[in-house]
Design an enzyme around this catalytic site. Structure first.
Site, short mmCIF file in Angstrom:
data_model
loop_
_atom_site.label_atom_id
_atom_site.label_comp_id
_atom_site.label_asym_id
_atom_site.label_seq_id
_atom_site.Cartn_x
_atom_site.Cartn_y
_atom_site.Cartn_z
N LYS A 37 -37.37 -2.06 -45.77
CA LYS A 37 -37.75 -0.82 -45.08
C LYS A 37 -36.89 0.38 -45.46
O LYS A 37 -37.34 1.53 -45.36
CB LYS A 37 -37.73 -1.04 -43.57
CG LYS A 37 -38.76 -2.04 -43.09
CD LYS A 37 -38.75 -2.19 -41.59
CE LYS A 37 -39.79 -3.23 -41.15
NZ LYS A 37 -39.91 -3.30 -39.68
N ASN B 137 -41.97 1.67 -42.98
CA ASN B 137 -42.67 0.39 -42.91
C ASN B 137 -44.12 0.47 -43.38
O ASN B 137 -44.85 -0.50 -43.32
CB ASN B 137 -42.64 -0.16 -41.47
CG ASN B 137 -43.65 0.52 -40.57
OD1 ASN B 137 -43.82 1.74 -40.61
ND2 ASN B 137 -44.34 -0.26 -39.75
N ASP C 227 -43.41 1.68 -36.88
CA ASP C 227 -42.67 0.73 -36.04
C ASP C 227 -42.30 1.35 -34.70
O ASP C 227 -42.43 0.72 -33.65
CB ASP C 227 -41.38 0.27 -36.74
CG ASP C 227 -41.62 -0.90 -37.68
OD1 ASP C 227 -42.64 -1.60 -37.52
OD2 ASP C 227 -40.78 -1.12 -38.58
N ASN D 7 -23.81 -4.75 -33.92
CA ASN D 7 -24.07 -5.25 -35.27
C ASN D 7 -22.81 -5.92 -35.81
O ASN D 7 -21.69 -5.55 -35.44
CB ASN D 7 -24.48 -4.09 -36.20
CG ASN D 7 -25.11 -4.59 -37.48
OD1 ASN D 7 -26.13 -5.26 -37.45
ND2 ASN D 7 -24.49 -4.26 -38.62
#
Length: 497
Positions: A300, A321, A336, A385
């Site tokens: 993406k 996307n 998205d 993350n």
């Protein structure tokens, strides 16, 4: 030229088992391939009777192990089996004879070849490479075909999508359809669906209940080939769309888009394009003539570098996307964030995310769209993350918090746990009882959290399973897939789904 025929490969251990398979799929197929190398020894002695029992044109194949088959008894015994199956041909009713026999390029038995010529059985002269791609397609075809009665076949295992792209490029230089070209494995699935683009004589498929020994070939089943991919309707005027990603093992997008084409009476097909790199998918699309592609994990962000233009959403989000072909190249969109927003509000019953603290797990392409959506809906979020630098970069764009995705960040996760949104590929197509498939397995649910996992295969992921057990409300990504897919459909076709 006629459309490619659909050939059902039969791998049953008995003739009766194979006949039952034919009856189940008869309306979907044009011919069958009897794989004698799968038959029990006693059953193989009666192969001669099979064409008359099947009531369809039959290919006789006794494939050696070296060529991806099961037969390992030696060439002398294999020749005897071929001879028994082809002998005493019916001169009055040729439908009771094998219409085709598959001989490899190095298998030349004059007596067998004379027998096939005498009774009208055509030879499929095949070459298989189960480990490597074959690149000089046209040259090999010319060497394989020694007479009109021989149909040359090339089947190989590609190393990358570029090998499949080369197959389509070479096929465009061949005007007739008197050949069979196959790229095997997951990378080669487009060569089976878009057989018409290869000017193929036929395409192979197999029944899902009898694919033992064929898994590495990535055969499609005849129902999927006909109903989802509308194989018999594909022609020179068919618009081709697709989805690209890696490894792209499971996707519901082809069914969603196919249903839309049928509903709107469109001559179109949507195919999976498995590509390790975004550039490979773009090259394939350019050669084959795809008009648009959905772009999924992990392409993406990378795909943006191949676009000639893109809308403001892609620019702000930093992920794309959806791409469609224009006269100037490829144009990019992001649907998205739309799909996520619609599905989340539908699930929660909320009008917006004001006063909500949201945890976004991951910082990849999907997370970028979701962070944008959360911001647009008025929510406050923290990005979690494994790479803290990536989390920081995404969070600072929207003045969100960021934290390391580990037990170190558990206290922060508790503060942003009103809605937990899982955006990574962890758990995709995986065992939902394995704690390692839960990206926040260090977090203990209280039962008050709303958990949204954008994965939809499996239907209940490991993180969802654990959240359900704690009493949480959970949701998977299928409605997001639908909503963003409806937007893609309109971008591709100009028509509302």
């Amino acid at each position: 030229m006629k459309r490619p025929q659909i050939c059902l490969t039969l791998t049953g251990k008995t003739l009766q088992e194979n006949l039952k398979t034919i009856e189940k799929y008869r309306k979907y197929i044009d011919m069958v391939e009897l794989r004698g190398d799968f038959l029990e020894p006693d059953e193989s002695l009666y192969m001669r009777k099979f064409p008359g029992m099947a009531g369809l044109p039959c290919i006789l194949t006794i494939r050696r192990k070296i060529d991806g088959g099961q037969y390992d008894e030696g060439e002398a015994s294999r020749t005897t089996l071929f001879a028994r199956a082809l002998s005493y041909a019916d001169t009055e009713d040729k439908t009771k004879n094998f219409a085709y026999v598959d001989f490899e390029e190095d298998y030349h038995i004059p007596s067998l070849q004379d027998a096939t010529l005498a009774f009208g059985t055509k030879i499929i002269r095949s070459v298989h490479d189960m480990k490597n791609p074959i690149t000089n397609i046209r040259e090999r075809l010319e060497k394989l075909q020694t007479s009109y009665y021989e149909i040359p076949k090339i089947a190989f295992m590609p190393h990358s999508l570029d090998d499949v792209t080369n197959l389509f490029a070479e096929a465009q230089t061949i005007k007739n359809n008197y050949h069979i070209l196959v790229a095997m494995g997951p990378l080669g699935v487009p060569s089976r669906i878009l057989s018409e683009k290869l000017n193929n004589y036929l395409t192979y498929c197999s029944a899902p209940e009898s694919q033992e020994g064929l898994q590495s070939l990535s055969h499609l089943d005849p129902v999927t080939l006909n109903e989802m991919y509308t194989f018999k309707s594909i022609d020179k005027n068919t618009s081709i769309y697709g989805i690209t990603g890696w490894p792209l093992k499971k996707t519901s997008s082809p069914q969603l888009h196919s249903d839309g084409y049928k509903k709107n009476k469109m001559n179109a097909v949507y195919v999976p394009v498995c590509a390790e790199k975004a550039g490979q998918a773009i090259r394939f699309a350019d050669v084959v003539g795809l008009k648009g592609m959905s772009v999924t994990i992990p392409h993406k962000e990378e795909v943006i570098g191949y676009l000639s233009e893109y809308n403001e959403d892609v620019k702000v989000i930093g992920a794309c996307n959806t791409i469609r072909r224009t006269k100037n190249g490829w144009e990019g969109f992001n649907t998205d964030y739309i799909g996520f927003a619609r599905s989340l509000l539908e699930f929660t019953g909320l009008k917006n995310l004001k006063h909500k603290r949201v945890a976004i797990i991951g910082a990849g392409g999907a997370a970028k769209a979701i962070a944008y959506s959360v911001k647009m809906l008025g929510g406050k979020a923290c990005i979690f993350n494994r790479s803290l630098q990536k989390a920081k970069k995404l969070a600072e764009k929207y003045k969100f918090k960021y934290e390391e995705l580990s037990v170190k960040g558990v206290n922060t996760l508790k503060k942003y746990s009103s809605i937990i949104i899982q955006t990574t590929s962890v758990g995709m197509g995986a065992d939902n009882t394995d704690i390692n498939n839960d990206p926040i397995n260090f977090y203990e649910f209280t039962g008050n959290e709303i958990v949204y996992d954008i994965i939809y295969v499996p239907e209940v992921t490991a993180i969802m399973r654990r959240a359900i057990n704690a009493g949480c409300r959970v949701y998977n990504g299928y409605r997001m897939l639908e909503e963003q897919g409806y937007e893609q459909f309109k971008i591709f076709t100009g028509v509302d789904y």
